[in-house]
Design a protein around this motif. Structure first.
Motif, short mmCIF file in Angstrom:
data_model
loop_
_atom_site.label_atom_id
_atom_site.label_comp_id
_atom_site.label_asym_id
_atom_site.label_seq_id
_atom_site.Cartn_x
_atom_site.Cartn_y
_atom_site.Cartn_z
N ALA A 27 -65.61 1.09 -16.80
CA ALA A 27 -66.16 1.94 -15.76
C ALA A 27 -67.68 1.80 -15.71
CB ALA A 27 -65.78 3.40 -16.01
N ALA A 66 -68.54 -1.65 -14.29
CA ALA A 66 -68.24 -1.71 -12.86
C ALA A 66 -69.36 -1.04 -12.08
CB ALA A 66 -66.91 -1.01 -12.57
N HIS A 67 -69.84 0.06 -12.61
CA HIS A 67 -70.89 0.79 -11.93
C HIS A 67 -72.16 -0.03 -11.81
CE1 HIS A 67 -72.51 4.38 -10.36
NE2 HIS A 67 -71.28 4.84 -10.41
N ASN A 126 -71.73 -2.72 -9.31
CA ASN A 126 -71.49 -2.30 -7.94
C ASN A 126 -72.77 -2.17 -7.11
OD1 ASN A 126 -69.38 -1.69 -6.10
ND2 ASN A 126 -70.19 0.39 -6.03
N ASN A 127 -73.86 -1.69 -7.72
CA ASN A 127 -75.10 -1.54 -6.97
C ASN A 127 -75.63 -2.87 -6.45
OD1 ASN A 127 -75.87 0.99 -6.30
ND2 ASN A 127 -76.86 1.43 -8.25
N GLY A 140 -73.51 -4.17 -3.81
CA GLY A 140 -73.69 -3.43 -2.56
C GLY A 140 -74.79 -4.04 -1.72
N ARG A 152 -79.09 -9.83 -12.10
CA ARG A 152 -78.66 -8.67 -12.87
C ARG A 152 -77.18 -8.78 -13.21
NH1 ARG A 152 -81.33 -4.00 -9.51
NH2 ARG A 152 -79.33 -2.95 -9.81
N MET A 161 -74.34 0.93 -19.29
CA MET A 161 -73.98 2.15 -18.57
C MET A 161 -74.92 3.30 -18.87
SD MET A 161 -70.47 3.40 -20.30
CE MET A 161 -70.25 3.75 -21.99
N HIS A 173 -80.20 4.12 -17.69
CA HIS A 173 -81.00 5.02 -16.86
C HIS A 173 -81.49 6.23 -17.64
CE1 HIS A 173 -79.88 2.61 -13.52
NE2 HIS A 173 -78.60 2.79 -13.79
N TYR A 178 -74.22 8.49 -26.68
CA TYR A 178 -74.62 8.59 -25.28
C TYR A 178 -74.13 9.91 -24.67
CZ TYR A 178 -74.24 7.70 -20.24
OH TYR A 178 -74.30 7.80 -18.88
#
Ligand SMILES: Nc1ncnc2c1ncn2[C@@H]1O[C@H](COP(=O)(O)OP(=O)(O)OP(=O)(O)O)[C@@H](O)[C@H]1O
Ligand SMILES: [Mg+2]
Lengths: 542, 123
Positions: free
Chosen positions: A278, A281-282, A285-286, A289, A365, A403, A406, A439
């Protein structure tokens, strides 16, 4: 059979559970039932007086686990009633010390009374409270009732005489060891432990020294040579004067339980991989996009620029004509100018480059993430191998960090280490659990206060050991939590976030490596996990 | 003329997403404001009126849903669009609480983006 039985189940207006008490009444009037609905009262009762067996209902929720703990402390066997088909619950109950498990469902009353009877029988035999029957070799003295139970019980039962030979075996024992009717009697117990020293054969130690064992894992060898893992309990048999006559051993085939354990391991692995997937994937995905959007915009830009190009062709055609027609050339040049303006060609040319640069940055990236993934999945035989701990830790940290970049700063302090013998895949799984927990602890604290999340990784060589520390500045834990983190299924996280298997699995994996896993924590300050692993002998791999 | 263009506020922590969105909306006749966080967006909203908000969901600090819920609580009627890679993971109740007009997937389809925004502004 005189016995005291303590039953604990939550109170209900219309007790479907009346069936529990009813079922247990099948055991006859000699079994005294004490029924409780409140866990604290039941716990007090358990402490205050002796019970031969406690029966606990799964609907007690968390109280079930604390009562199991109480029962275990008092060495009282505990039978747990659970929902049909809930294997995870059954396994958890066994791990928490249950000695038996009965599922609700068809024939519940019968199953429950049989199980309770077996347990009581077992207890009383081990405690030596019924005169021992088998040493007389005369089954006639065995009343039909107890004989029935012993022959039908689900556990294997062996009686061993002073010489270490088997003097009685119930049918379950014969089936478990793979021999026919009556074939065990008279055989030497050592036959079922080929290659073992007398010291290692627990029932023989009971015969010799009178030591009791309860639920110890032992491997037996069947008649066909296959090995079966069992949990064995032994108690000495004594005659009326207290003179040792041999031992009684009860064992249970653990193959099924081992299979369940493996499933749990697999579930846990899937859960961590799911989390990781997950996160990855995140992060992918950006960039996906904007690369996707940019490509479709660039197609439009190209269409517009092609219109300009068509005018350029027109202009060239006019200019090349012989003799050149100045009027036509001017016309074509004006048309070109109009198109350039209409499509805003100047902007298109500039932005074309920008869109490509941004898209390239995005694909870079994605490439970096894929490289991290590749490093993470590399070298991973499920086999024992020489592991580079720094690399295993680093590749796991990099991928997990995708993940959390940030909100978390990751600092690494790796010392040069000698290669270690172990299972690299399992070690990565442990590191991943520790990192994900760190985390999540940081996120939890960050939801309440301004926080610069930080995870510190450190490896060092201490003599023949590798020490790995993972420190976070997350929420931390109070002592009550810290005491339970290695329990299977213990979690403080929401349903769907945590299964509570991460640390118990990690603990077992590290234990299998001959290492240790420890934690220190302070509420509101953070937590530090310490993994110690022996380097092992590389020659073992040859 | 430019004062009469509808004002669209784009919120995303990823500046390349902002630039790709503006690129796509270039010919739509909007005045576009791009900001990198919910906090900045709230500041802009306090300073000037906007006609439409398009926000990313997953951002450090305040997430899209929380930001839009705050806008809703402030009594604003501005139509708002949430951009997310996992639209099916957002509970209906939260979508309603945040007064969201439309959800858009990420990656988005250019034609869908344009038509969604248009219908938000006219509807
Ligand atoms: N770094 C940490 N800081 C604070 N609490 C922690 C930390 N690591 C573990 N814990 C506590 O220990 C509990 C058990 O951890 P464990 O990893 O076994 O399960 P989980 O994280 O809840 O679920 P899972 O790992 O199966 O997704 C957690 O629910 C949490 O309360
Ligand atoms: Mg965990």
């Amino acid at each position: 059979m005189n016995a005291r039985l303590l039953v604990v189940e939550p109170f209900e207006e219309r007790p479907a559970a009346a069936s529990t008490a009813e079922a247990l009444r099948l055991l006859g009037p000699a079994v005294a039932l004490e029924l409780h609905h409140e866990a604290p009262v039941a716990a007090a009762a358990l402490r205050a007086r002796h019970s031969d067996l406690v029966v606990l209902d799964h609907r007690l929720g968390d109280d079930l686990w604390s009562l199991l703990c109480r029962a275990r402390e008092g060495a009282t066997p505990a039978l747990v009633i659970g929902e049909a088909g809930d294997e995870a619950h059954a396994l958890r109950a066994f791990r928490a010390g249950a000695t038996g498990y009965v599922e609700r469902g068809p024939a519940f009353a019968e199953n429950l009374s049989t199980a309770a009877r077996e347990q009581l029988q077992w207890v009383q035999r081990i405690r030596g409270s019924i005169p021992s029957f088998v040493e007389e070799k005369n089954a006639g003295t065995l009343d039909r009732y107890s004989r029935n139970i012993i022959e039908n019980m689900n556990s294997a039962l062996l009686v061993i005489n002073r010489e270490g030979a088997i003097s009685y075996a119930n049918p379950t024992a014969e089936r478990a060891l793979g021999v026919g009717d009556g074939e065990l009697e008279g055989r030497d117990l050592r036959d079922w432990f080929p290659g073992a020293e007398a010291e290692e054969i627990l029932p023989l130690r009971t015969v010799k020294e009178g030591t009791r064992f309860r639920g110890v894992e032992t491997v037996l060898t069947r008649a066909d040579g296959t090995l079966i893992p069992t949990g064995i309990s032994c108690a000495p048999l004594v005659d009326a004067e207290g003179v040792g006559e041999g031992a009684v051993a009860i064992f249970q085939d653990l193959v099924e339980i081992k299979q369940l354990q493996r499933q749990v391991l697999q579930t846990e692995k899937m859960a961590s991989i799911g989390q990781l997937a997950a996160g990855v994937a995140h992060e992918i995905n950006n960039p996906m996009g904007f690369i996707h959007a940019n490509l479709s915009q660039l197609t439009e830009y190209l269409d517009d620029l092609q219109k300009v190009w068509a005018q350029v062709e027109g202009l060239r055609g006019a200019a090349d004509r012989d003799p050149a027609d100045a009027q036509q050339v001017r016309e074509a040049a004006r048309a070109l100018g109009a198109t350039i303006q209409a499509v805003d060609a100047g902007f298109l040319m500039r932005d074309f480059g920008t869109a490509i640069r941004e898209s390239l940055e995005g694909s870079e990236r994605i490439r970096a993430i894929v490289t991290d993934l590749r490093a993470f999945s590399h070298q991973d035989t499920a086999e024992r191998a020489l592991c580079d701990i720094n690399r295993a830790l680093d590749s796991t940290a990099n991928i997990v960090w995708t993940m959390m970049k940030h909100s978390v700063v990751l600092t690494k302090q790796y010392e040069e280490l000698a290669p270690m013998v172990g299972f690299p895949m399992q070690l990565k799984q442990v590191f991943m659990n520790l990192l994900v927990n760190a985390y999540q602890a940081i996120e939890e604290r960050a939801a309440r206060e301004e926080l610069r999340g930080e995870i510190r990784l450190r490896t060092e060589l201490q003599g023949e050991e590798v020490l790995i520390t993972v420190t976070d500045n997350g929420v931390g834990m109070p002592k009550e939590t810290l005491d339970r983190i290695f329990d299977p299924f213990f979690t403080t996280k929401e349903v769907g976030v945590g299964t509570g298997l991460g640390l118990s699995t990690s603990f077992n994996l590290i234990k299998n490596h001959g290492g240790t896993l420890r934690a220190q924590s302070e509420v509101g300050r953070g937590t530090s996990f310490e993994v110690r692993l022996p380097l092992g002998d590389p020659d073992e791999l040859l | 003329m430019s004062e009469t263009l509808p004002v669209v506020l784009l919120v995303d922590d990823e500046k390349h997403i902002l630039s790709a969105l503006s690129r796509c909306l270039r010919r739509e006749g909007y005045e576009i404001l791009s900001v990198g966080s919910a906090a900045e967006a709230l500041r802009v909203l306090g300073e000037r009126p906007v006609d439409l908000i398009v926000s990313d969901q997953k951002m450090p600090g305040t997430h899209g849903i929380a930001f839009l819920t705050e806008v809703e609580r402030g009594g604003s009627r501005v139509p708002r669009v949430l951009l997310t890679g996992w639209p099916e993971e957002i509970p209906q109740a939260e979508i309603e609480r945040a007064g969201i007009t439309a959800l858009l997937p990420k990656p988005w389809d250019d034609a869908e983006l344009k038509s969604t925004l248009r219908s938000c502004l006219t509807g």
